[in-house]
Design an enzyme around this catalytic site. Structure first.
Site, mmCIF file in Angstrom:
data_model
loop_
_atom_site.group_PDB
_atom_site.id
_atom_site.type_symbol
_atom_site.label_atom_id
_atom_site.label_comp_id
_atom_site.label_asym_id
_atom_site.label_seq_id
_atom_site.Cartn_x
_atom_site.Cartn_y
_atom_site.Cartn_z
ATOM 1 N N ARG A 85 2.447 8.312 9.509
ATOM 2 C CA ARG A 85 2.147 9.736 9.335
ATOM 3 C C ARG A 85 1.013 10.217 10.230
ATOM 4 O O ARG A 85 1.046 11.337 10.742
ATOM 5 C CB ARG A 85 1.748 10.010 7.877
ATOM 6 C CG ARG A 85 2.919 10.202 6.941
ATOM 7 C CD ARG A 85 2.401 10.394 5.509
ATOM 8 N NE ARG A 85 3.432 10.899 4.623
ATOM 9 C CZ ARG A 85 4.436 10.173 4.143
ATOM 10 N NH1 ARG A 85 4.578 8.909 4.475
ATOM 11 N NH2 ARG A 85 5.317 10.713 3.315
ATOM 12 N N HIS A 131 6.581 4.998 12.811
ATOM 13 C CA HIS A 131 6.833 5.889 11.668
ATOM 14 C C HIS A 131 5.562 6.389 10.977
ATOM 15 O O HIS A 131 5.636 7.096 9.982
ATOM 16 C CB HIS A 131 7.701 5.171 10.622
ATOM 17 C CG HIS A 131 6.970 4.065 9.905
ATOM 18 N ND1 HIS A 131 6.826 2.808 10.432
ATOM 19 C CD2 HIS A 131 6.328 4.049 8.715
ATOM 20 C CE1 HIS A 131 6.136 2.056 9.595
ATOM 21 N NE2 HIS A 131 5.808 2.786 8.538
ATOM 22 N N GLU A 140 -2.057 5.039 3.377
ATOM 23 C CA GLU A 140 -2.003 3.659 2.886
ATOM 24 C C GLU A 140 -3.380 3.055 2.592
ATOM 25 O O GLU A 140 -3.522 2.266 1.658
ATOM 26 C CB GLU A 140 -1.235 2.775 3.882
ATOM 27 C CG GLU A 140 0.264 3.070 3.957
ATOM 28 C CD GLU A 140 0.627 4.251 4.832
ATOM 29 O OE1 GLU A 140 -0.283 4.840 5.475
ATOM 30 O OE2 GLU A 140 1.815 4.614 4.891
ATOM 31 N N ASP A 143 0.805 -1.226 0.000
ATOM 32 C CA ASP A 143 0.000 0.000 0.000
ATOM 33 C C ASP A 143 0.835 1.272 0.000
ATOM 34 O O ASP A 143 0.407 2.305 0.501
ATOM 35 C CB ASP A 143 -0.910 -0.025 1.233
ATOM 36 C CG ASP A 143 -0.128 -0.319 2.512
ATOM 37 O OD1 ASP A 143 1.091 -0.078 2.525
ATOM 38 O OD2 ASP A 143 -0.747 -0.795 3.484
ATOM 39 N N HIS A 199 13.318 5.488 12.424
ATOM 40 C CA HIS A 199 13.081 5.579 10.977
ATOM 41 C C HIS A 199 13.827 6.813 10.455
ATOM 42 O O HIS A 199 13.900 7.826 11.163
ATOM 43 C CB HIS A 199 11.566 5.713 10.751
ATOM 44 C CG HIS A 199 11.125 5.514 9.337
ATOM 45 N ND1 HIS A 199 11.245 6.507 8.387
ATOM 46 C CD2 HIS A 199 10.575 4.449 8.706
ATOM 47 C CE1 HIS A 199 10.781 6.049 7.229
ATOM 48 N NE2 HIS A 199 10.363 4.801 7.402
ATOM 49 N N GLU A 244 -0.277 -9.078 -1.092
ATOM 50 C CA GLU A 244 -0.804 -8.522 0.172
ATOM 51 C C GLU A 244 -2.037 -7.643 -0.112
ATOM 52 O O GLU A 244 -2.118 -6.474 0.253
ATOM 53 C CB GLU A 244 0.256 -7.717 0.944
ATOM 54 C CG GLU A 244 -0.098 -7.467 2.394
ATOM 55 C CD GLU A 244 0.930 -6.607 3.114
ATOM 56 O OE1 GLU A 244 0.836 -5.362 3.071
ATOM 57 O OE2 GLU A 244 1.843 -7.181 3.725
#
Ligand code: UD1
Ligand code: UDP
Length: 372
Positions: free
Chosen positions: A211, A209, A135, A99, A242, A121
């Site tokens: 957003r 990590h 995503e 994604d 990250h 996936e």
């Protein structure tokens, strides 16, 4: 039938890890497939060591990453450069995973050129377009473009059926994350024999990590880690940061001075698998880590408000705790105290896969190419 040209696109750390077994399985059938591996370069330092570790041998590197890239500029550069790469290589099938912006734009570019897309996936959903952001949007776009949907679990397949995906375009394969993990674990065992060498003190592993957690979410996580560090002074709290400064800088600001908190750079994959294996508890917002941890028997607290991976929660290997500091501390203490009392966890079968997903995906890919 002539050899079919399979164009496999990856750009980020999890795509490299999860597509490596698919690349190997395609390359193992040279009479049937010509395999072209394309890196978008959405990630740079994070993917470079994986190229060597998994022997990915990219044929194309679009080298796209820029520091602080916005979603729109990354999307437009990916789309334009992928379109040119497709024009040059003229594949019969494009394979994408998950994604990310890379997956979404590769699926779009292939769709615009009428090249069938295989989605590895497929079918993960939270039902909330804003979480994970972006995503959930990206994977819905990939679903629209895909000709073959490889769902990791029955639940993911059910999500796709509910959106009208036909059964003859859908199969349940398991997640290739587990193929890679089991391969890496075997390799580590044969290299170092004793995976327990880092077990000197209880270890808590943390990664974050996403957003949608930037700002208050990260503040909550950091407050929790600071509290846990003081409450458990003999524990190591290891956080491989990250490289996105929005995910690392608030953490450094909040936690740099705590003696038992180790803020380190991203670990290479084998180092990360070793550290997961050494951990008493894992706190993460990562999708891949949620999938991997059941194979290592590690409890996971999911630092998100919702997850598209409910299987681990249903199986009792993960708990959704969000980013509220008090809740994270409370649930972490529960697991750390139980471990200190010597309580062990029953082994469970990993609900995300059995290590043979890539084989099933490439068999289905072959069946798809026969009807092209
Ligand atoms: C991306 C994916 C996310 C996935 C995550 C895995 C999108 C929109 N997001 O998020 O789904 O979970 O990767 O890690 O596709 N950076 C570096 N070096 C690197 C990688 C990143 O410096 O090797 C920095 C750069 O400043 C870059 C920023 O991180 O601009 C953000 O990278 P990006 O790929 O846009 O988003 P991620 O948060 O990494
Ligand atoms: N990982 C790694 N080094 C690290 C952190 C994670 O190799 O320092 C691996 C982890 O084992 C998993 C993948 O990277 O396979 C997850 O990547 P990430 O959390 O960046 O993305 P997500 O899975 O959330 O999309």
């Amino acid at each position: 039938m002539s050899r079919r040209r399979i164009f496999i696109v990856l750009g980020t750390r999890p795509e490299a890890i999860k597509l490596a077994p698919v690349i190997w399985a395609c390359r193992a059938r040279p009479a049937e497939f010509e395999t072209i591996v394309c890196l978008t370069g959405q990630h740079r330092e994070l993917v470079r060591p994986l190229v060597d570790y998994f022997d990915l041998r990219p044929d194309v590197d679009l080298d796209l990453m820029t520091p602080g890239q916005s979603l729109a500029e990354l999307t437009s550069r990916c789309l334009t450069k992928l379109d040119a790469a497709l024009a040059e290589h003229r594949p019969d099938v494009v394979v994408v995973q998950g994604d990310t912006t890379t997956a979404m734009t590769a699926a779009m570019a292939a769709f615009f050129r009428r090249v069938p897309v295989v989605h590895v996936e497929a079918g993960l959903r939270t039902g909330d377009l804003n979480s994970p952001f972006p995503e959930e949007f990206n994977r819905r776009v990939v679903t629209l473009a895909a000709a073959l949907h490889c769902a990791p679990t029955e639940r993911a397949a059910a999500n796709l059926r509910a959106e009208g995906v036909a059964d003859d375009r859908l199969l349940v394969t398991g997640n290739t994350a587990i193929d890679s993990l089991l391969w890496a674990r075997d390799r580590l065992k044969s290299e170092i024999r004793n995976l327990n060498f880092v077990h000197d003190r209880p270890l808590v592993l943390i990664t974050a990590h996403r957003r949608e957690s930037f700002g208050p979410g990260f503040d909550g996580i950091c407050t929790a880690i600071a509290t846990l560090a003081k409450k458990y002074p003999d524990h190591r709290l290891v956080w491989p940061l990250h490289p996105n400064p929005q995910a690392s800088e608030p953490v450094r600001r909040a936690l740099a001075d705590l003696a038992n908190v180790e803020l380190i750079g991203p670990l290479d994959y084998s180092g990360f698998v070793l550290t997961m294996d050494a951990a008493t508890l894992i706190l993460t917002d990562s999708g891949g880590v949620q999938e991997e941890s059941p194979s290592l028997g590690k409890p996971v607290l999911v630092l998100r408000e919702e997850t598209e991976r409910p299987e681990g929660i249903a199986a009792g290997c993960a708990e959704l705790v969000g980013t509220d500091a008090a809740k994270i501390v409370d649930r972490s203490s529960y697991y750390l105290d139980a471990a200190a009392r010597g309580e062990t966890r029953p082994a469970i079968a990993n609900p995300y896969g059995d290590g043979r997903a890539a084989e099933r995906i490439v068999d289905a890919l072959y069946r798809l190419t026969i009807v092209l």
